[in-house]
Structure formats: C-alpha cells, structure tokens
Design a protein around this motif. Structure first.
Motif, PDB file in Angstrom:
ATOM      1  N   PRO A   1       0.808  -1.239   0.000  1.00 20.86           N
ATOM      2  CA  PRO A   1       0.000   0.000   0.000  1.00 20.86           C
ATOM      3  C   PRO A   1       0.835   1.281   0.000  1.00 20.86           C
ATOM      4  O   PRO A   1       0.461   2.268  -0.627  1.00 20.86           O
ATOM      5  N   LYS A   2       1.970   1.274   0.672  1.00 25.55           N
ATOM      6  CA  LYS A   2       2.826   2.460   0.700  1.00 25.55           C
ATOM      7  C   LYS A   2       3.411   2.753  -0.683  1.00 25.55           C
ATOM      8  O   LYS A   2       3.698   3.900  -1.019  1.00 25.55           O
ATOM      9  N   MET A   3       3.583   1.714  -1.486  1.00 21.43           N
ATOM     10  CA  MET A   3       4.200   1.885  -2.802  1.00 21.43           C
ATOM     11  C   MET A   3       3.236   2.451  -3.837  1.00 21.43           C
ATOM     12  O   MET A   3       3.673   2.959  -4.863  1.00 21.43           O
ATOM     13  N   LYS A   4       1.936   2.378  -3.599  1.00 23.55           N
ATOM     14  CA  LYS A   4       0.978   2.956  -4.553  1.00 23.55           C
ATOM     15  C   LYS A   4       1.246   4.447  -4.727  1.00 23.55           C
ATOM     16  O   LYS A   4       1.266   4.956  -5.843  1.00 23.55           O
ATOM     17  N   ASP A   5       1.467   5.142  -3.620  1.00 21.74           N
ATOM     18  CA  ASP A   5       1.758   6.574  -3.689  1.00 21.74           C
ATOM     19  C   ASP A   5       3.090   6.838  -4.374  1.00 21.74           C
ATOM     20  O   ASP A   5       3.235   7.817  -5.108  1.00 21.74           O
ATOM     21  N   VAL A   6       4.057   5.957  -4.148  1.00 17.70           N
ATOM     22  CA  VAL A   6       5.372   6.123  -4.775  1.00 17.70           C
ATOM     23  C   VAL A   6       5.258   5.988  -6.290  1.00 17.70           C
ATOM     24  O   VAL A   6       5.813   6.799  -7.033  1.00 17.70           O
ATOM     25  N   VAL A   7       4.534   4.975  -6.764  1.00 20.18           N
ATOM     26  CA  VAL A   7       4.384   4.768  -8.206  1.00 20.18           C
ATOM     27  C   VAL A   7       3.658   5.959  -8.836  1.00 20.18           C
ATOM     28  O   VAL A   7       4.063   6.460  -9.886  1.00 20.18           O
ATOM     29  N   LYS A   8       2.603   6.430  -8.181  1.00 15.72           N
ATOM     30  CA  LYS A   8       1.890   7.600  -8.702  1.00 15.72           C
ATOM     31  C   LYS A   8       2.798   8.829  -8.701  1.00 15.72           C
ATOM     32  O   LYS A   8       2.751   9.646  -9.620  1.00 15.72           O
ATOM     33  N   GLY A   9       3.629   8.966  -7.680  1.00 21.68           N
ATOM     34  CA  GLY A   9       4.582  10.080  -7.606  1.00 21.68           C
ATOM     35  C   GLY A   9       5.615  10.015  -8.713  1.00 21.68           C
ATOM     36  O   GLY A   9       5.968  11.033  -9.313  1.00 21.68           O
ATOM     37  N   VAL A  10       6.104   8.817  -9.012  1.00 20.69           N
ATOM     38  CA  VAL A  10       7.076   8.637 -10.095  1.00 20.69           C
ATOM     39  C   VAL A  10       6.439   9.012 -11.428  1.00 20.69           C
ATOM     40  O   VAL A  10       7.067   9.681 -12.255  1.00 20.69           O
ATOM     41  N   GLN A  11       5.183   8.614 -11.641  1.00 22.73           N
ATOM     42  CA  GLN A  11       4.486   8.974 -12.873  1.00 22.73           C
ATOM     43  C   GLN A  11       4.342  10.488 -12.995  1.00 22.73           C
ATOM     44  O   GLN A  11       4.548  11.061 -14.063  1.00 22.73           O
ATOM     45  N   LYS A  12       4.011  11.135 -11.885  1.00 25.90           N
ATOM     46  CA  LYS A  12       3.854  12.589 -11.874  1.00 25.90           C
ATOM     47  C   LYS A  12       5.194  13.285 -12.148  1.00 25.90           C
ATOM     48  O   LYS A  12       5.267  14.221 -12.952  1.00 25.90           O
ATOM     49  N   LEU A  13       6.267  12.802 -11.498  1.00 22.57           N
ATOM     50  CA  LEU A  13       7.592  13.377 -11.728  1.00 22.57           C
ATOM     51  C   LEU A  13       8.037  13.193 -13.167  1.00 22.57           C
ATOM     52  O   LEU A  13       8.660  14.084 -13.751  1.00 22.57           O
ATOM     53  N   SER A  14       7.718  12.057 -13.755  1.00 20.50           N
ATOM     54  CA  SER A  14       8.083  11.801 -15.142  1.00 20.50           C
ATOM     55  C   SER A  14       7.425  12.815 -16.073  1.00 20.50           C
ATOM     56  O   SER A  14       8.062  13.327 -17.001  1.00 20.50           O
ATOM     57  N   LYS A  15       6.153  13.117 -15.823  1.00 19.97           N
ATOM     58  CA  LYS A  15       5.451  14.110 -16.645  1.00 19.97           C
ATOM     59  C   LYS A  15       6.082  15.492 -16.497  1.00 19.97           C
ATOM     60  O   LYS A  15       6.243  16.224 -17.474  1.00 19.97           O
ATOM     61  N   ILE A  16       6.463  15.845 -15.279  1.00 17.89           N
ATOM     62  CA  ILE A  16       7.094  17.143 -15.035  1.00 17.89           C
ATOM     63  C   ILE A  16       8.428  17.224 -15.771  1.00 17.89           C
ATOM     64  O   ILE A  16       8.730  18.216 -16.439  1.00 17.89           O
ATOM     65  N   ILE A  17       9.224  16.160 -15.676  1.00 20.18           N
ATOM     66  CA  ILE A  17      10.532  16.143 -16.332  1.00 20.18           C
ATOM     67  C   ILE A  17      10.370  16.224 -17.849  1.00 20.18           C
ATOM     68  O   ILE A  17      11.128  16.933 -18.521  1.00 20.18           O
ATOM     69  N   GLU A  18       9.369  15.524 -18.399  1.00 19.06           N
ATOM     70  CA  GLU A  18       9.127  15.584 -19.850  1.00 19.06           C
ATOM     71  C   GLU A  18       8.807  16.999 -20.295  1.00 19.06           C
ATOM     72  O   GLU A  18       9.283  17.444 -21.339  1.00 19.06           O
ATOM     73  N   THR A  19       7.995  17.732 -19.528  1.00 18.89           N
ATOM     74  CA  THR A  19       7.658  19.096 -19.904  1.00 18.89           C
ATOM     75  C   THR A  19       8.879  20.011 -19.823  1.00 18.89           C
ATOM     76  O   THR A  19       9.045  20.909 -20.648  1.00 18.89           O
ATOM     77  N   VAL A  20       9.754  19.780 -18.842  1.00 15.28           N
ATOM     78  CA  VAL A  20      10.971  20.591 -18.707  1.00 15.28           C
ATOM     79  C   VAL A  20      11.901  20.320 -19.881  1.00 15.28           C
ATOM     80  O   VAL A  20      12.506  21.245 -20.442  1.00 15.28           O
ATOM     81  N   ILE A  21      12.016  19.063 -20.282  1.00  9.65           N
ATOM     82  CA  ILE A  21      12.904  18.694 -21.391  1.00  9.65           C
ATOM     83  C   ILE A  21      12.414  19.308 -22.695  1.00  9.65           C
ATOM     84  O   ILE A  21      13.205  19.740 -23.528  1.00  9.65           O
ATOM     85  N   GLN A  22      11.092  19.368 -22.884  1.00 14.04           N
ATOM     86  CA  GLN A  22      10.525  19.866 -24.134  1.00 14.04           C
ATOM     87  C   GLN A  22      10.571  21.382 -24.247  1.00 14.04           C
ATOM     88  O   GLN A  22      10.343  21.923 -25.309  1.00 14.04           O
ATOM     89  N   GLU A  23      10.841  22.072 -23.157  1.00 15.91           N
ATOM     90  CA  GLU A  23      10.891  23.545 -23.200  1.00 15.91           C
ATOM     91  C   GLU A  23      12.104  24.037 -23.916  1.00 15.91           C
ATOM     92  O   GLU A  23      13.130  23.490 -24.006  1.00 15.91           O
TER      93      GLU A  23
END
Length: 108
Positions: free
Chosen positions: A86-108
C-alpha cells in the motif's frame, strides 16, 4: 561491498525499484491488484524474458518489499499471486507525476 557493486547514494533504492522490469510489474499491480504469477508472466512475456521476470518478482518481494505475496482463488483452488504494498501505490503515482514534469521541462 561485494565485487562489482557500486557505492550507494541517496537515491539507490529509487533506481533499483524503477528499473524497467520492476516498474512494469508495479504498474500492472497498480492497475489491478492482486494478480497471479501466471497473469504477470503472460502480460509481460513479450517485453521481458521469463528469467528476468522471476528475478524481478524475487527482488521486488524479498529484497525491496515492494510487492507482497498473497493467495488468490483460482479455478483449481488457490494460487500464488502478488499485490502492491500500500505504501508503494503513492510512490508509483509520484514517479508517474515526476516523469510528466521532467518531460515538460525537457521539451521547453
């Protein structure tokens, strides 16, 4: 430190947990949990070898405690399956969110 082992830094656990096969298993278990071992194999067999999946499940369950073994009712009785910690569900969702943020930074 064992021969060939690299020194650990602050994010070694993150790197180990989100390797390609490990993350693929966690992502599937985030979508539907628990899943049988056979179900995981059948879905991921095109992307990874059986040996890789066996090592991945062992590593995620025994070494990292990311997934937890559980009994699952099947047509033939009970089988072995895994569920996401159960603790890892938040981690996986956080990793997905961080990945989206990093993708937007790279595309700028």
């Amino acid at each position: 430190m064992a021969k060939g082992e690299k020194p650990k830094d602050e994010i070694w656990a993150v790197r180990k947990a989100i390797s390609r096969p490990n993350y693929a298993v966690m992502e599937l278990l985030l979508q539907k949990s628990p899943r049988t071992t056979r179900e995981l194999y059948s879905i991921l067999e095109k992307r990874f070898t059986r040996k890789t999946l066996i090592i991945t499940l062992r590593e995620l369950s025994l070494d990292l405690n990311v997934i937890q073994p559980t009994h699952i009712r099947t047509e033939k009785g009970y089988g072995l399956g895994y569920r996401l910690n159960p603790k890892m569900k938040d981690v996986v969702k956080g990793v997905q969110k961080l990945s989206k943020i990093i993708e937007t930074v790279i595309q700028e």
